[in-house]
Design an enzyme around this catalytic site. Structure first.
Site, PDB file in Angstrom:
ATOM      1  N   CYS A  49       0.860  -1.176   0.000  1.00  0.00           N
ATOM      2  CA  CYS A  49       0.000   0.000   0.000  1.00  0.00           C
ATOM      3  C   CYS A  49       0.894   1.223   0.000  1.00  0.00           C
ATOM      4  CB  CYS A  49      -0.965  -0.019   1.176  1.00  0.00           C
ATOM      5  SG  CYS A  49      -0.167   0.251   2.737  1.00  0.00           S
TER       6      CYS A  49
ATOM      7  N   ASP B  23       1.885   5.329  13.862  1.00  0.00           N
ATOM      8  CA  ASP B  23       0.542   5.808  13.524  1.00  0.00           C
ATOM      9  C   ASP B  23       0.283   7.235  14.000  1.00  0.00           C
ATOM     10  OD1 ASP B  23       0.142   3.377  12.363  1.00  0.00           O
ATOM     11  OD2 ASP B  23      -1.119   2.558  13.959  1.00  0.00           O
TER      12      ASP B  23
HETATM   13  C1  EPZ Z   1      -0.112  -2.842  12.228  1.00  0.00           C
HETATM   14  O1  EPZ Z   1       0.144  -3.115  10.863  1.00  0.00           O
HETATM   15  C2  EPZ Z   1      -1.212  -1.804  12.266  1.00  0.00           C
HETATM   16  N1  EPZ Z   1      -2.393  -2.344  11.629  1.00  0.00           N
HETATM   17  C3  EPZ Z   1      -0.742  -0.528  11.585  1.00  0.00           C
HETATM   18  O2  EPZ Z   1      -1.761   0.424  11.722  1.00  0.00           O
HETATM   19  C4  EPZ Z   1       0.530  -0.026  12.283  1.00  0.00           C
HETATM   20  O3  EPZ Z   1       1.024   1.103  11.590  1.00  0.00           O
HETATM   21  C5  EPZ Z   1       1.586  -1.132  12.296  1.00  0.00           C
HETATM   22  O4  EPZ Z   1       1.037  -2.337  12.890  1.00  0.00           O
HETATM   23  C6  EPZ Z   1       2.834  -0.746  13.071  1.00  0.00           C
HETATM   24  O5  EPZ Z   1       2.496  -0.390  14.363  1.00  0.00           O
HETATM   25  C7  EPZ Z   1      -3.258  -3.038  12.346  1.00  0.00           C
HETATM   26  O6  EPZ Z   1      -3.091  -3.266  13.535  1.00  0.00           O
HETATM   27  C8  EPZ Z   1      -4.465  -3.532  11.644  1.00  0.00           C
HETATM   28  P1  EPZ Z   1       3.712  -4.795  11.159  1.00  0.00           P
HETATM   29  P2  EPZ Z   1       0.982  -4.411  10.435  1.00  0.00           P
HETATM   30  O7  EPZ Z   1       3.537  -6.192  10.712  1.00  0.00           O
HETATM   31  O8  EPZ Z   1       0.615  -5.512  11.333  1.00  0.00           O
HETATM   32  C9  EPZ Z   1       7.390  -5.355   8.096  1.00  0.00           C
HETATM   33  C10 EPZ Z   1      -3.042   2.301  11.015  1.00  0.00           C
HETATM   34  O9  EPZ Z   1      -2.827   3.441  10.563  1.00  0.00           O
HETATM   35  N2  EPZ Z   1       6.863  -6.716   7.894  1.00  0.00           N
HETATM   36  O10 EPZ Z   1       4.020  -4.550  12.592  1.00  0.00           O
HETATM   37  O11 EPZ Z   1       0.806  -4.584   8.981  1.00  0.00           O
HETATM   38  C11 EPZ Z   1       6.415  -4.287   7.556  1.00  0.00           C
HETATM   39  O12 EPZ Z   1       6.560  -4.095   6.180  1.00  0.00           O
HETATM   40  C12 EPZ Z   1      -2.148   1.184  10.618  1.00  0.00           C
HETATM   41  O13 EPZ Z   1      -3.988   2.019  11.777  1.00  0.00           O
HETATM   42  C13 EPZ Z   1       7.568  -7.592   7.094  1.00  0.00           C
HETATM   43  O14 EPZ Z   1       8.626  -7.271   6.540  1.00  0.00           O
HETATM   44  O15 EPZ Z   1       2.446  -3.904  10.748  1.00  0.00           O
HETATM   45  C14 EPZ Z   1       6.775  -3.103   8.405  1.00  0.00           C
HETATM   46  O16 EPZ Z   1       7.887  -2.445   7.863  1.00  0.00           O
HETATM   47  C15 EPZ Z   1      -1.575   1.184   9.301  1.00  0.00           C
HETATM   48  N3  EPZ Z   1       7.065  -8.860   6.910  1.00  0.00           N
HETATM   49  C16 EPZ Z   1       7.142  -3.711   9.757  1.00  0.00           C
HETATM   50  O17 EPZ Z   1       7.461  -5.082   9.482  1.00  0.00           O
HETATM   51  C17 EPZ Z   1       5.904  -9.271   7.517  1.00  0.00           C
HETATM   52  O18 EPZ Z   1       5.500 -10.436   7.327  1.00  0.00           O
HETATM   53  C18 EPZ Z   1       6.062  -3.647  10.808  1.00  0.00           C
HETATM   54  O19 EPZ Z   1       4.838  -4.115  10.270  1.00  0.00           O
HETATM   55  C19 EPZ Z   1       5.198  -8.368   8.337  1.00  0.00           C
HETATM   56  C20 EPZ Z   1       5.711  -7.084   8.522  1.00  0.00           C
END
Ligand code: EPZ
Length: 420
Positions: free
Chosen positions: A117, A308
């Protein structure tokens, strides 16, 4: 497409009641897949992402009933299909959270890959690797994950290579009904997980115990019992309104959240000059005459400063007395608000993952474009203190995660209108 018209500058004064947390509700809704019997969930926010998750749950063969008396919903199993379609998962990445529970309960699942995204590529490799260690076999074809666990999932010890909110949630959900004990290390400990998801599952009979700051032990159980549960308040919504109060030099009482949950953010706001009084489940916050700058603010996993709230804080620091730097460490492209803030008069430059913010900006109203959920709310915050009319386009991004924000802001003195 709906737009906001904001006529500033406005000073915020009054009381705001928080809605239920979007990011706590999403994994809890995914967790309802694990149940045989009906589950009642209260305090769900009425926002787009939650409506999408409910549609996804319905598409999997559950009946979702609204109880208008106490505004709760009841989810009940009917004819289960283990297929999560692209049309639902593409609009909301949290759709991937149905994978773990479907496998755990029904031993198979086909779910669309959520894709990237605007804020970053956002892969799901940590989810897949963790579920693989619990016994999932999968292949990816034409944008879908075809997964199965013919003999059922089995407990294991898993250390995440990097902290991930979603992967921690998916693994906890999968381990809840897996055979034997799972230990997850290097977990995300956001309150939505360590408090709300854990309390929800344990109340239903799961055996989840946090055994250190970032480790959790899950003893698989055979079934979960029917329960009624009320989702916690939204800490990001709370932080957003705190910033709005401070930037407008206003005073707001925010009800519904234990201030300890956002102590990092409140400490920062105090450093900036805000006066804050904490109560058991509410916060009284008053903005200072002069906002102080922050030398370096880095986004971090909980209990650090949340990504966030990076965009709202950037709007705030544009009004600080001096230069501030914000470093975005979680997502690679979460600065889409910068160009739009500049249209209001912000002085920001980007060097790699750092934003250098020269303060003392006088915002003047302009026409703006929302690009993601938190970027949009930063524009709303900035427009509140900009002189004259601002129009914010594409607020469907904002509607994904903020419940009735214009009503809440209007009630505390913001001159804001939704144009349809
Ligand atoms: C959660 O997203 C939240 N979404 C996000 O909220 C929030 O910004 C984010 O956590 C970080 O706090 C929900 O809770 C629904 P991550 P998530 O897996 O789970 C990398 C909002 O505005 N990664 O902790 O998708 C990833 O690309 C939002 O409400 C991998 O590389 O976040 C990122 O750089 C948007 N491989 C980092 O880890 C994976 O398999 C953290 O992502 C998973 C993640």
């Amino acid at each position: 497409m709906d737009r906001f018209l904001i006529n500033g500058p406005c000073k915020i004064k009054g009381t705001i009641n928080l809605s239920g947390s979007k990011n706590a509700s999403l994994p809890i809704l995914a967790a309802t897949i694990l149940f045989e019997e009906p589950v009642e969930i209260k305090n769900l926010p009425n926002v787009k992402d939650i409506r999408t998750m409910l549609d996804l749950i319905k598409s999997l063969g559950f009946i979702v009933k609204k109880n208008k008396i106490n505004n709760s919903i009841i989810i009940k199993k009917k004819n289960i299909k283990t297929f999560a379609s692209y049309s639902l998962v593409k609009t909301m990445r949290a759709g991937i959270l149905v994978l773990g529970p479907l496998l755990s309960k029904y031993k198979k699942a086909t779910t669309s890959l959520p894709g990237g995204c605007l804020i970053g590529a956002r892969p799901v490799n940590f989810h897949l690797n963790a579920l693989g260690k619990l016994g999932m076999k999968h292949c990816i074809k034409k944008g879908y994950i075809y997964a199965n666990a013919e003999k059922g999932l089995k407990g294991s010890t898993i250390k995440f290579p990097k902290i991930s909110v979603g992967a921690t949630e998916n693994a906890i959900l999968a381990a809840t009904l897996a055979q034997g004990k799972t230990i997850l290390k290097n977990c995300a400990i956001e309150p939505e997980i360590k408090i709300d998801l854990t309390n929800f599952l344990n109340k239903a009979g799961a055996k989840i115990k946090w055994i250190g700051k970032r480790s959790v032990e899950i003893e698989g159980v055979k079934k979960l019992n029917s329960i009624s549960y009320s989702v916690m308040a939204d800490r990001i919504e709370c932080g957003t309104f705190c910033v709005a109060a401070v930037i407008s030099k206003g005073e707001v009482k925010i009800n519904g959240l234990n201030p300890k949950i956002i102590s990092t953010e409140l400490k920062l706001l105090k450093k900036i000059g805000a006066k804050i009084k904490n109560f058991e489940d509410s916060i009284l916050i008053k903005g200072p005459k002069k906002i102080k700058s922050i030398k370096l603010l880095k986004t971090k996993e909980y209990d650090g400063f949340p990504t966030d709230l990076q965009a709202p804080f950037m709007a705030l620091l544009c009004k600080a007395n001096g230069k501030s730097v914000i470093q975005e460490r979680i997502f690679e492209n979460r600065f889409t608000h910068v160009g739009e803030l500049k249209r209001l008069g912000a002085k920001i430059s980007i060097i790699k993952n750092k934003a250098i913010i020269n303060g003392n900006s006088n915002f003047e109203g302009a026409e703006l474009m929302s690009s993601d959920l938190r970027a949009s709310v930063a524009l709303v915050i900035a427009a509140i203190v900009a002189k004259g009319n601002s129009i914010i386009n594409r607020i469907y991004h904002l509607d994904r995660g903020y419940e009735k924000i214009e009503n809440k802001l209007r009630k505390v003195g913001v001159n804001i209108k939704r144009l349809s």
